[in-house]
Design a protein around this motif. Structure first.
Motif, mmCIF file in Angstrom:
data_model
loop_
_atom_site.group_PDB
_atom_site.id
_atom_site.type_symbol
_atom_site.label_atom_id
_atom_site.label_comp_id
_atom_site.label_asym_id
_atom_site.label_seq_id
_atom_site.Cartn_x
_atom_site.Cartn_y
_atom_site.Cartn_z
ATOM 1 N N UNK A 103 -0.122 40.749 -44.521
ATOM 2 C CA UNK A 103 1.030 41.601 -44.169
ATOM 3 C C UNK A 103 2.033 40.896 -43.260
ATOM 4 N N UNK A 104 1.952 39.554 -43.182
ATOM 5 C CA UNK A 104 2.794 38.795 -42.256
ATOM 6 C C UNK A 104 3.568 37.731 -43.019
ATOM 7 N N UNK A 105 4.794 37.483 -42.572
ATOM 8 C CA UNK A 105 5.623 36.409 -43.124
ATOM 9 C C UNK A 105 5.511 35.195 -42.200
ATOM 10 N N UNK A 106 5.355 33.996 -42.795
ATOM 11 C CA UNK A 106 5.183 32.762 -42.029
ATOM 12 C C UNK A 106 6.300 31.787 -42.381
ATOM 13 N N UNK A 107 6.748 31.066 -41.355
ATOM 14 C CA UNK A 107 7.865 30.149 -41.544
ATOM 15 C C UNK A 107 7.722 29.021 -40.544
ATOM 16 N N UNK A 108 7.344 27.816 -40.989
ATOM 17 C CA UNK A 108 7.199 26.691 -40.072
ATOM 18 C C UNK A 108 6.588 25.486 -40.748
ATOM 19 N N UNK A 109 6.825 24.318 -40.172
ATOM 20 C CA UNK A 109 6.270 23.057 -40.663
ATOM 21 C C UNK A 109 5.131 22.636 -39.749
ATOM 22 N N UNK A 110 4.144 21.946 -40.300
ATOM 23 C CA UNK A 110 2.971 21.526 -39.545
ATOM 24 C C UNK A 110 2.983 20.026 -39.297
ATOM 25 N N UNK A 111 2.524 19.653 -38.089
ATOM 26 C CA UNK A 111 2.233 18.265 -37.792
ATOM 27 C C UNK A 111 0.779 17.973 -38.113
ATOM 28 N N UNK A 112 0.402 16.713 -38.122
ATOM 29 C CA UNK A 112 -0.956 16.342 -38.502
ATOM 30 C C UNK A 112 -1.997 16.772 -37.471
ATOM 31 N N UNK A 113 -1.575 17.062 -36.252
ATOM 32 C CA UNK A 113 -2.506 17.512 -35.218
ATOM 33 C C UNK A 113 -2.543 19.020 -35.063
ATOM 34 N N UNK A 114 -1.874 19.734 -35.979
ATOM 35 C CA UNK A 114 -1.887 21.194 -35.923
ATOM 36 C C UNK A 114 -0.717 21.808 -35.195
ATOM 37 N N UNK A 115 0.193 20.998 -34.700
ATOM 38 C CA UNK A 115 1.373 21.561 -34.042
ATOM 39 C C UNK A 115 2.337 22.150 -35.071
ATOM 40 N N UNK A 116 3.092 23.163 -34.653
ATOM 41 C CA UNK A 116 4.064 23.812 -35.526
ATOM 42 C C UNK A 116 5.450 23.324 -35.135
ATOM 43 N N UNK A 117 6.177 22.793 -36.111
ATOM 44 C CA UNK A 117 7.472 22.199 -35.840
ATOM 45 C C UNK A 117 8.597 23.098 -36.324
ATOM 46 N N UNK A 118 9.761 22.865 -35.742
ATOM 47 C CA UNK A 118 10.952 23.637 -36.087
ATOM 48 C C UNK A 118 11.379 23.369 -37.521
ATOM 49 N N UNK A 119 12.024 24.344 -38.111
ATOM 50 C CA UNK A 119 12.588 24.218 -39.452
ATOM 51 C C UNK A 119 13.981 24.826 -39.443
ATOM 52 N N UNK A 120 14.764 24.466 -40.443
ATOM 53 C CA UNK A 120 16.110 25.030 -40.558
ATOM 54 C C UNK A 120 16.061 26.319 -41.380
ATOM 55 N N UNK A 121 17.068 27.163 -41.203
ATOM 56 C CA UNK A 121 17.175 28.369 -42.022
ATOM 57 C C UNK A 121 16.382 29.555 -41.516
ATOM 58 N N UNK A 122 16.053 29.578 -40.225
ATOM 59 C CA UNK A 122 15.270 30.698 -39.679
ATOM 60 C C UNK A 122 16.014 32.025 -39.848
ATOM 61 N N UNK A 123 17.291 32.056 -39.508
ATOM 62 C CA UNK A 123 18.029 33.321 -39.551
ATOM 63 C C UNK A 123 18.121 33.899 -40.967
ATOM 64 N N UNK A 124 18.570 33.146 -41.992
ATOM 65 C CA UNK A 124 18.573 33.736 -43.340
ATOM 66 C C UNK A 124 17.170 34.091 -43.826
ATOM 67 N N UNK A 125 16.147 33.367 -43.385
ATOM 68 C CA UNK A 125 14.775 33.722 -43.771
ATOM 69 C C UNK A 125 14.367 35.051 -43.157
ATOM 70 N N UNK A 126 14.755 35.279 -41.905
ATOM 71 C CA UNK A 126 14.421 36.554 -41.260
ATOM 72 C C UNK A 126 15.173 37.715 -41.918
ATOM 73 N N UNK A 127 16.406 37.460 -42.334
ATOM 74 C CA UNK A 127 17.154 38.500 -43.048
ATOM 75 C C UNK A 127 16.460 38.850 -44.359
ATOM 76 N N UNK A 128 15.964 37.826 -45.064
ATOM 77 C CA UNK A 128 15.244 38.075 -46.312
ATOM 78 C C UNK A 128 13.944 38.827 -46.057
#
Length: 509
Positions: A103-128
C-alpha cells in the motif's frame, strides 16, 4: 514460491503512471530476471539491489528471483525504481510486512551499501501518486520538502534500507543531525530596473512586453546594455499562480533541480549559451527525454544572448512552441510533451564584430559576413517577435549624478499587474490570460477595433506587415491600451504598436 508487490511511478514528461513492482522468489540456481520493458539503467538495478540488500546486512534470495514491472507494455527508465524493487524483494523474504509494502509508493535509488540516494522528478511523481489514490510515500532523505509540496500524502524520508525496515514495521526512524535537511537561504541581491542607467525607451519597451507577455528582439552594439535589460525582465513579472507554480516546479524537478525553498513562485529565467545543442534547448536525450531550456523557462523568460550565434535549425525549432506553448518530442517507443509557454527575448549585435553603424567605430566585417550573420535569424522567427528595439549607445551624461533616481522594478511591476488585471477581466471567459496568447481570429471578431485601420492597411499594402504581423500589432495595441487604462484600442495605439513592431520607436522617441 513467495510473491510480494510494491509500487513506483513511470514518468513520461509531466505525466506519471503507477507501476506495480512484483517480486517472486522460487527454488533453483541463483538467477535474477527483470522483465517489463526496462531500459539499461533500470536493468542494472538487479545488481544494485542485490548488493544494497546484502550490504545492509539482510539476506538476499538464493534461488530464482523474478521481478516484473507492470503494466508490461509501458516503457520504464531511470534508477528511481531501485527502492520499490528492494522493498518488494524484502517483503518476499519476510524482512518487512508485505501488506505495508503493497500500500506504499517508493521512489529512490540505492547505493551498494544500502544507502538511498536522491533522484530527479520527485514532485511530478508525488502528483502521480496522489492522483492514483496513494497516501503513503517513501522518498530519499533530503527530498522530503519537495515531496511534501503535494498535499494529502504522508511522506516517509529514509536514508538507508535500515530506515525502510523500521518504517514498514511501524517503528520510529531516528535521523542523525547531518541528515536533517534545512532550506537554503538565497542571499543574492535581486536584479532591479533601477540598476539600468538611461535607456528609458528600452525600459518602457520591456514594460509593455511584461504587461502583455510579448516576445522582444534587442539589437545594438556590444556593451550597450542588452543583457542587463533582459535579465531584469523577470523582476517586473507578477508572481505565478498556484497551478502555474506547481507546473513550473514539476518541470524543474524533472530536470534535477532542487526545490529546497518550496514551489517556484517567481517567473523563471533561462539563458542558455549559444553553443547549446537543439536537445539542450528544446528537450530530448538518449535514454531519458528531459525538458530543455524552453520548458525550464515556462511561464517565465527565455533569453538568447548573441542569438545569431545559435544554429539556424536550433532557432527554427522554437517556432512551434512560440505559437502553441508546447513542445512534443517523439521517439520510436514514446512521445513526450512538455509545456513551453515562454517569453522570448533575443539579443544580437549589428554584425559579427559588433561595430557596424556605431559612431566613432570602424567595422572590420566583410559585407557578405554581415549579411550571413543577420540571415541567421530567419524571417519566420522574426515575424513571431512582437517588439523590436534598437538600443543606442549612451552618452557621457548618464555617468553624472542625477537628481531623479531611476524607477525601481516594484513601481513598474505595479503597473504591469494593473494591466494584467484588465486583460484577465476582458479574457475571463476564454482559455487565454494575456494579450500575447490571444489568437488573431478572436482579436478581429470578438474585440472592438478602432474606426481607422489605416496603419494596418498601409502596412499590408507595402508588404511591411504579414497576416501574422497584423495580429501581433493588434495584441501590442491592446497592451498599450491596458497600460493607459483604456477599454478599447485607438488609432494612436495602432501607430505606436506599428513602430514597436518595426523597431522604429527609438528613432521618434
Amino acid at each position: 514460491m513467495k510473491i510480494a508487490s510494491a509500487w513506483s511511478v513511470a514518468l513520461s514528461g509531466l505525466d506519471g503512471a503507477p507501476v506495480q513492482v512484483e517480486a517472486a522468489v522460487g527454488l533453483g540456481l541463483p538467477k535474477i530476471t527483470l522483465v517489463g520493458l526496462p531500459d539499461s539503467a533500470l536493468y542494472q538495478a538487479r545488481e544494485r539491489v542485490r548488493a544494497a540488500i546484502s550490504g545492509a546486512g539482510y539476506e538476499f534470495p538464493k534461488g530464482i528471483l523474478t521481478i516484473n514491472l507492470a503494466p508490461a507494455n509501458l516503457p520504464k527508465n531511470g534508477s528511481h525504481y531501485d527502492l520499490a524493487i528492494a522493498a518488494a524483494v524484502m517483503a518476499a523474504t519476510e524482512d518487512v510486512p508485505a501488506d505495508a509494502v503493497m500500500s506504499t509508493m517508493f521512489f529512490g535509488e540505492l547505493g551498494l551499501d544500502g544507502r538511498v540516494r536522491r533522484v530527479r522528478g520527485i514532485l511530478p511523481a508525488m502528483l502521480a501518486a496522489s492522483r492514483a489514490g496513494f497516501t503513503r510515500v517513501v522518498v530519499p532523505q533530503g527530498q522530503s520538502r519537495e515531496a511534501a509540496l503535494v498535499p494529502g500524502l504522508t511522506i516517509w524520508p529514509i536514508a538507508n534500507l535500515h530506515h525502510l525496515v523500521d518504517v514498514m514495521r511501524g517503528q520510529p526512524v531516528t535521523l542523525s543531525p547531518e541528515m536533517i535537511e534545512e532550506g537554503a537561504e538565497d542571499t543574492r541581491e535581486p536584479a532591479d530596473f533601477a540598476d539600468v542607467q538611461g535607456h528609458s525607451d528600452g525600459k518602457w519597451a520591456m514594460e509593455v512586453a511584461a504587461a502583455g507577455r510579448h516576445h522582444v528582439y534587442l539589437h545594438g552594439a556590444p556593451g550597450v546594455g542588452k543583457t542587463m535589460l533582459a535579465s531584469r525582465l523577470p523582476s517586473i513579472l507578477p508572481d505565478l499562480g498556484h497551478e502555474d507554480a506547481i507546473e513550473v516546479s514539476a518541470l524543474h524537478s524533472l530536470a534535477g533541480q532542487e526545490l529546497e525553498s518550496g514551489l517556484v513562485v517567481r517567473p523563471p529565467y533561462s539563458d542558455p549559451h549559444h553553443s547549446s545543442t537543439m536537445a539542450a534547448l528544446v528537450g530530448g536525450g538518449g535514454r531519458e527525454i528531459r525538458p530543455g531550456s524552453i520548458s525550464l523557462a515556462h511561464r517565465g523568460v527565455l533569453f538568447l544572448d548573441e542569438a545569431p550565434e545559435f544554429g539556424s535549425r536550433t532557432l527554427d525549432a522554437l517556432r512551434t512552441p512560440m505559437e502553441n506553448g508546447w513542445v512534443t518530442i517523439g521517439r520510436v517507443s514514446q512521445q513526450v510533451r512538455y509545456p513551453a509557454r515562454f517569453q522570448l527575448v533575443l539579443a544580437a549585435n549589428p554584425c559579427p564584430c559588433g561595430m557596424s553603424g556605431v559612431v566613432g567605430k570602424e567595422c572590420s566585417c566583410a559585407a557578405m559576413a554581415v549579411r550571413r550573420y543577420r540571415e541567421r535569424l530567419s524571417g519566420p522567427i522574426l515575424d513571431r517577435i512582437d517588439i523590436r528595439h534598437h538600443m543606442l549607445p549612451l552618452t557621457r551624461a548618464f555617468l553624472a549624478d542625477s537628481d531623479v533616481p531611476p524607477e525601481r522594478s516594484a513601481a513598474v511591476l505595479a503597473r504591469v499587474i494593473e494591466a494584467r488585471g484588465r486583460q484577465c477581466n476582458r479574457l475571463r471567459d476564454t482559455p487565454w490570460r494575456t494579450n500575447g496568447e490571444v489568437p488573431g481570429s478572436f482579436l478581429r471578431k470578438k474585440l472592438p477595433l478602432p474606426d481607422d485601420l489605416g496603419p494596418l492597411e498601409r502596412g499590408l499594402s507595402k508588404g511591411t506587415l504579414s497576416a501574422r504581423g497584423v495580429d501581433r500589432v493588434l495584441r501590442l495595441a491592446w497592451t498599450l491600451a491596458d497600460l493607459d487604462g483604456e477599454d478599447r484600442i485607438g488609432t494612436s495605439n495602432l501607430r505606436v504598436a506599428m513602430l514597436m513592431r518595426q523597431g522604429e520607436l527609438a528613432r521618434v522617441a
